[in-house]
Design an enzyme around this catalytic site. Structure first.
Site, mmCIF file in Angstrom:
data_model
loop_
_atom_site.group_PDB
_atom_site.id
_atom_site.type_symbol
_atom_site.label_atom_id
_atom_site.label_comp_id
_atom_site.label_asym_id
_atom_site.label_seq_id
_atom_site.Cartn_x
_atom_site.Cartn_y
_atom_site.Cartn_z
ATOM 1 N N THR A 178 -64.522 -23.174 -34.443
ATOM 2 C CA THR A 178 -64.704 -22.805 -35.846
ATOM 3 C C THR A 178 -63.308 -22.743 -36.404
ATOM 4 O O THR A 178 -62.364 -22.597 -35.653
ATOM 5 C CB THR A 178 -65.371 -21.415 -35.986
ATOM 6 O OG1 THR A 178 -66.789 -21.547 -35.854
ATOM 7 C CG2 THR A 178 -65.128 -20.742 -37.312
ATOM 8 N N SER A 208 -75.546 -19.716 -38.720
ATOM 9 C CA SER A 208 -74.255 -19.233 -38.204
ATOM 10 C C SER A 208 -73.758 -18.018 -38.987
ATOM 11 O O SER A 208 -74.032 -17.885 -40.180
ATOM 12 C CB SER A 208 -73.242 -20.362 -38.327
ATOM 13 O OG SER A 208 -71.940 -19.879 -38.177
ATOM 14 N N GLY A 230 -71.882 -16.344 -32.807
ATOM 15 C CA GLY A 230 -72.300 -15.838 -34.111
ATOM 16 C C GLY A 230 -73.247 -14.662 -34.024
ATOM 17 O O GLY A 230 -73.158 -13.708 -34.814
HETATM 18 N N1 ASP Z 1 -69.280 -18.341 -34.991
HETATM 19 C C1 ASP Z 1 -69.727 -19.707 -34.933
HETATM 20 C C2 ASP Z 1 -71.227 -19.720 -34.809
HETATM 21 O O1 ASP Z 1 -71.785 -18.971 -34.028
HETATM 22 C C3 ASP Z 1 -69.182 -20.468 -33.788
HETATM 23 C C4 ASP Z 1 -67.744 -20.238 -33.503
HETATM 24 O O2 ASP Z 1 -67.064 -19.505 -34.174
HETATM 25 O O3 ASP Z 1 -67.276 -20.818 -32.551
HETATM 26 O O4 ASP Z 1 -71.846 -20.508 -35.472
#
Ligand code: ASP
Length: 322
Positions: A178, A208, A230
């Site tokens: 991300t 997300s 997330g």
């Molecule tokens: N937080 C993001 C999600 O769960 C993924 C990430 O930050 O790597 O969609």
């Protein structure tokens, strides 16, 4: 007021080689240089954050925009948000596909009466604005998905970054990615932006944290962008939790430390970057790695050193064992 900037390229498992660490540092520093020059020249925090998100979305190394991971059905669906701390206004897109820069949609939505759009609505906005159709798929991400399909999607998440080819080693544990940008401008305004391709290999329709105040939040006192699992970020309501603690009088460092101590107790897996209105810079992680870099106004720094040190120890141990 001296501007401040902190950015991240995801959190998750450690990078596997020195070359990968250097490549990530190079990518992050290029963005820091570009965006901090804007802030130094007097740009608003919102413009700086959008520019930083565009640059990171365009870098195929990171899991957002070009280089986004695929969902379980082999499609890319991206989510992004922007929180303007001065206006205290949130806008976001959830599971949008076939655009180059999801953050551009989020920027437009800041001034719209309907500020968070999901897949169908976001696609309509793209059509209305005549934004060209774009395929953010890269060979590496496709390859990763094909491998996972063979293994019947045993791994629950994709790699934190697409590592350079010669050093690419399949990690022993899942990682993720991300991108996020948090800025304080010369007028003292704080803005946070986050953009993601998601966890990777997730169920269709999964939402997300990156387009929720749990994952991206700001007000006049502090601004935070999160990365990691997330579901964990949502359960802790991490970004809003840190910002509210600062608003209620806790120093940023203490707010981050307390929130991460609680997260550790709850067995969470994520990281966050943060700034406050005094110019304090902070970050925290329960994941193995957080890929972040910052500009204090005097110098550039990053969070990759601990990974380098850990790797030095591993190499030494390997050499001794040999
Ligand atoms: N937080 C993001 C999600 O769960 C993924 C990430 O930050 O790597 O969609």
């Amino acid at each position: 007021m001296q501007p401040k900037l902190i950015i991240h390229g995801g959190a998750g498992s450690s990078l596997k080689s020195k070359a990968a660490i250097h490549a990530v540092r190079h990518s992050l520093y290029k963005v820091i240089d570009d965006v901090y020059s804007m802030l130094r020249a007097g740009a608003d925090a919102a413009d700086a954050v959008i520019r930083g998100c565009q640059l990171l979305e365009d870098d195929p190394r990171f899991n957002s925009g070009t280089g986004s991971v695929l969902q379980s059905d082999g499609q890319i669906r991206m989510s992004a948000s922007l929180m303007d701390g001065k206006a205290q206004r949130f806008s976001g897109v959830i599971n949008v596909s076939r655009v180059k820069n999801p953050i551009d949609l989020v920027k437009i939505l800041q001034d719209s009466p309907d500020r968070v759009l999901s897949d169908y609505g976001a696609a309509e906005l793209v059509r209305e604005l005549n934004i060209p159709v774009y395929n953010p798929l890269t060979e590496k991400r496709l390859h990763e998905w094909l491998e996972e399909r063979q293994g019947n999607f045993e791994r629950t998440m994709a790699d934190v970054v697409a590592e350079p080819e010669p050093e690419f080693v399949k990690p022993s544990e899942p990682g993720r990615g991300t991108i996020g940008v948090v800025a304080l401008d010369h007028k003292g305004c704080l803005v946070a932006g986050t953009s993601t391709g998601g966890k990777g290999f997730e169920r269709v329709g999964r939402v997300s944290d990156s387009a929720m105040p749990a994952g991206n939040y700001a007000n006049r006192y502090a601004a935070v962008s999160c990365t990691g699992i997330g579901e964990d970020i949502i359960d802790e309501c991490l970004a809003a939790r840190i910002v509210v603690r600062v608003t209620d009088g806790l120093a940023l460092k203490d707010a981050v430390e307390r929130s991460f101590a609680e997260a550790r107790e709850n067995g969470r897996d994520f990281g966050a970057i943060a700034l406050d209105r005094t110019g304090a810079i902070a970050w925290g992680k329960t994941s193995k790695s957080l890929l972040a870099a910052y500009h204090t106004g005097h110098q550039i720094g990053d969070t990759l050193e601990s990974m380098e040190e850990a790797q030095g120890i591993e190499l030494e141990q390997e050499e001794r064992a040999a």
